[in-house]
Design a protein around this motif. Structure first.
Motif, short mmCIF file in Angstrom:
data_model
loop_
_atom_site.label_atom_id
_atom_site.label_comp_id
_atom_site.label_asym_id
_atom_site.label_seq_id
_atom_site.Cartn_x
_atom_site.Cartn_y
_atom_site.Cartn_z
N GLN A 112 123.34 -11.58 124.67
CA GLN A 112 122.48 -11.31 125.81
C GLN A 112 122.41 -9.87 126.31
OE1 GLN A 112 119.51 -13.25 127.05
NE2 GLN A 112 120.46 -14.45 125.27
N ASP A 113 123.43 -9.24 126.42
CA ASP A 113 123.70 -7.76 126.61
C ASP A 113 122.91 -7.03 125.82
OD1 ASP A 113 124.98 -8.51 129.28
OD2 ASP A 113 127.07 -8.20 128.39
N PHE A 114 123.07 -7.40 124.50
CA PHE A 114 122.52 -6.53 123.47
C PHE A 114 121.17 -6.70 123.59
CE2 PHE A 114 120.91 -6.16 119.05
CZ PHE A 114 121.40 -5.00 118.64
N LEU A 115 120.58 -7.97 123.54
CA LEU A 115 119.06 -8.05 123.62
C LEU A 115 118.29 -7.33 124.80
CD1 LEU A 115 119.17 -11.81 122.42
CD2 LEU A 115 118.35 -9.75 121.22
N LYS A 116 119.18 -7.38 126.03
CA LYS A 116 118.55 -6.74 127.20
C LYS A 116 118.95 -5.10 127.24
CE LYS A 116 118.96 -11.11 130.07
NZ LYS A 116 119.66 -11.69 131.10
N ASP A 117 119.66 -4.65 126.14
CA ASP A 117 119.77 -3.26 126.13
C ASP A 117 120.87 -2.68 127.29
OD1 ASP A 117 119.46 -0.75 125.21
OD2 ASP A 117 117.73 -0.08 126.39
N LYS A 118 121.71 -3.58 127.54
CA LYS A 118 122.89 -3.14 128.38
C LYS A 118 123.94 -2.71 127.59
CE LYS A 118 122.16 -6.78 132.09
NZ LYS A 118 122.92 -7.86 132.61
N ILE A 119 124.04 -3.04 126.33
CA ILE A 119 124.79 -2.42 125.20
C ILE A 119 124.23 -2.22 123.91
CG2 ILE A 119 127.06 -3.58 126.35
CD1 ILE A 119 126.88 -5.55 124.04
N GLY A 120 124.73 -1.23 123.25
CA GLY A 120 124.29 -0.74 121.86
C GLY A 120 124.83 -1.47 120.96
N VAL A 121 124.33 -0.93 119.49
CA VAL A 121 124.85 -1.55 118.38
C VAL A 121 126.52 -1.60 118.31
CG1 VAL A 121 124.92 -1.30 115.92
CG2 VAL A 121 122.74 -1.09 117.18
N ARG A 122 127.08 0.07 118.41
CA ARG A 122 128.40 -0.09 118.32
C ARG A 122 129.15 -1.01 119.21
NH1 ARG A 122 131.58 3.63 120.85
NH2 ARG A 122 133.66 4.07 119.64
N ARG A 123 128.81 -0.80 120.38
CA ARG A 123 129.40 -1.87 121.69
C ARG A 123 129.38 -3.18 121.09
NH1 ARG A 123 130.71 -1.92 127.15
NH2 ARG A 123 131.71 -3.94 127.44
N PHE A 124 128.22 -3.71 120.81
CA PHE A 124 128.11 -5.23 120.17
C PHE A 124 129.18 -5.47 118.94
CE2 PHE A 124 126.50 -8.28 117.69
CZ PHE A 124 126.38 -9.47 118.74
N LEU A 125 129.05 -4.45 118.08
CA LEU A 125 130.08 -4.69 116.80
C LEU A 125 131.53 -4.77 117.43
CD1 LEU A 125 128.65 -1.90 114.35
CD2 LEU A 125 128.59 -4.45 114.25
N MET A 126 131.71 -4.02 118.43
CA MET A 126 133.22 -4.10 118.93
C MET A 126 133.33 -5.48 119.65
SD MET A 126 136.21 -2.19 119.03
CE MET A 126 137.19 -3.68 118.66
N GLU A 127 132.49 -6.03 120.37
CA GLU A 127 132.58 -7.23 121.04
C GLU A 127 132.55 -8.40 119.89
OE1 GLU A 127 132.90 -7.98 124.25
OE2 GLU A 127 132.98 -5.81 124.55
N LEU A 128 131.89 -8.44 118.78
CA LEU A 128 131.81 -9.30 117.95
C LEU A 128 133.15 -9.27 116.97
CD1 LEU A 128 130.44 -11.21 115.88
CD2 LEU A 128 129.51 -9.25 114.70
N ALA A 129 133.71 -7.92 116.72
CA ALA A 129 134.90 -7.89 116.08
C ALA A 129 136.12 -8.31 116.80
CB ALA A 129 135.13 -6.32 115.51
N ARG A 130 136.12 -8.23 117.90
CA ARG A 130 137.24 -8.76 118.72
C ARG A 130 137.13 -10.25 119.27
NH1 ARG A 130 135.69 -5.60 123.90
NH2 ARG A 130 137.46 -4.09 123.14
#
Length: 242
Positions: free
Chosen positions: A46-64
């Motif tokens: 949701q944060d990614f879709l609402k432009d609260k976080i970008g690609v790189r930050r989402f990747l970090m959230e997914l990876a952890r």
């Protein structure tokens, strides 16, 4: 390789972000998440879709997240985990043993999250993908060596777990192992080296690296080098592969 580049900046629409999200999962998870995994990733999505976080930050959230770690860390060797991280976040195979050793040290002493962060914070990642581009299998005009070209092509095209969960593509053929069916077998061995996976110890990781270093500097072929190992060295190698 004909991979479509997906760039998600501040002007991207919700539809473009949804398409990028699917591409991220294809690149990093090598599949789309299951229903129960979507619940774990719901806030980051949701944060990614609402432009609260970008690609790189989402990747970090997914990876952890446990979604990624359960698939690519908890059940595999440290060396294989590092290889998969390079595939998923840099779109290539590790270049050489020095690069593997560098990230193996980070992984063993600082943990999986710091290892992934080191990749996402690297100059290479920033130069190739920046903050807005979804990582993808990269095709270079020039490669550091024929081996890097070969390994990147093999790694980026193989299916998840296709050649096992322990030995990275950088090493399996150097050891004279055939891992193409998802399990590893040496031509001189009668047994298939694929018992249940357990956590790898730091000592065994170092032992494998020492053996690989010896193979790399030896004038012998891989099969000759394998045959020259002492019984204790062969046992250590088999324990790592196990």
């Amino acid at each position: 390789m004909g991979t479509l580049r997906s760039v998600v900046d501040r002007h991207a629409s919700v539809e473009e972000r949804q398409a990028a999200l699917r591409q991220i999962y294809t690149q990093v998870l090598e599949r789309q998440p299951y229903a129960h995994e979507r619940r774990i990733l719901a806030k980051a999505e949701q944060d990614f879709l609402k432009d609260k976080i970008g690609v790189r930050r989402f990747l970090m959230e997914l990876a952890r997240s446990e979604v990624y770690l359960n698939s690519f860390y908890h059940r595999v060797s440290n060396l294989k985990f590092i290889e998969w991280c390079f595939k998923h976040f840099l779109g290539r195979a590790p270049m050489d043993q020095n690069e593997v050793r560098e990230y193996c040290n980070i992984l063993m002493h600082k943990g999986a999250e710091k290892c992934i962060a080191a990749i996402l914070d690297s100059e290479e990642y920033r130069k190739e993908f920046g903050c807005f581009t979804v990582p993808y299998p990269r095709e270079h005009r020039y490669y550091a060596s024929p081996k890097v070209f070969l390994e990147s092509g093999i790694l980026n095209h193989e299916h998840f777990g296709q050649r096992g969960w322990i030995v990275p593509t950088l090493y399996w053929h150097e050891l004279g192992l055939d891992c193409t069916a998802g399990v590893c077998r040496h031509p001189e061995a009668d047994e298939i080296l694929d018992p249940p996976i357990s956590a790898e110890s730091e000592a065994l990781q170092e032992k494998l690296l020492e053996l690989l270093d010896a193979f790399e500097t030896s004038t012998q072929s891989a099969s000759e080098a394998f045959a020259s190992l002492s019984p204790s060295q062969r046992e250590a190698l088999r324990r790592v592969i196990h």
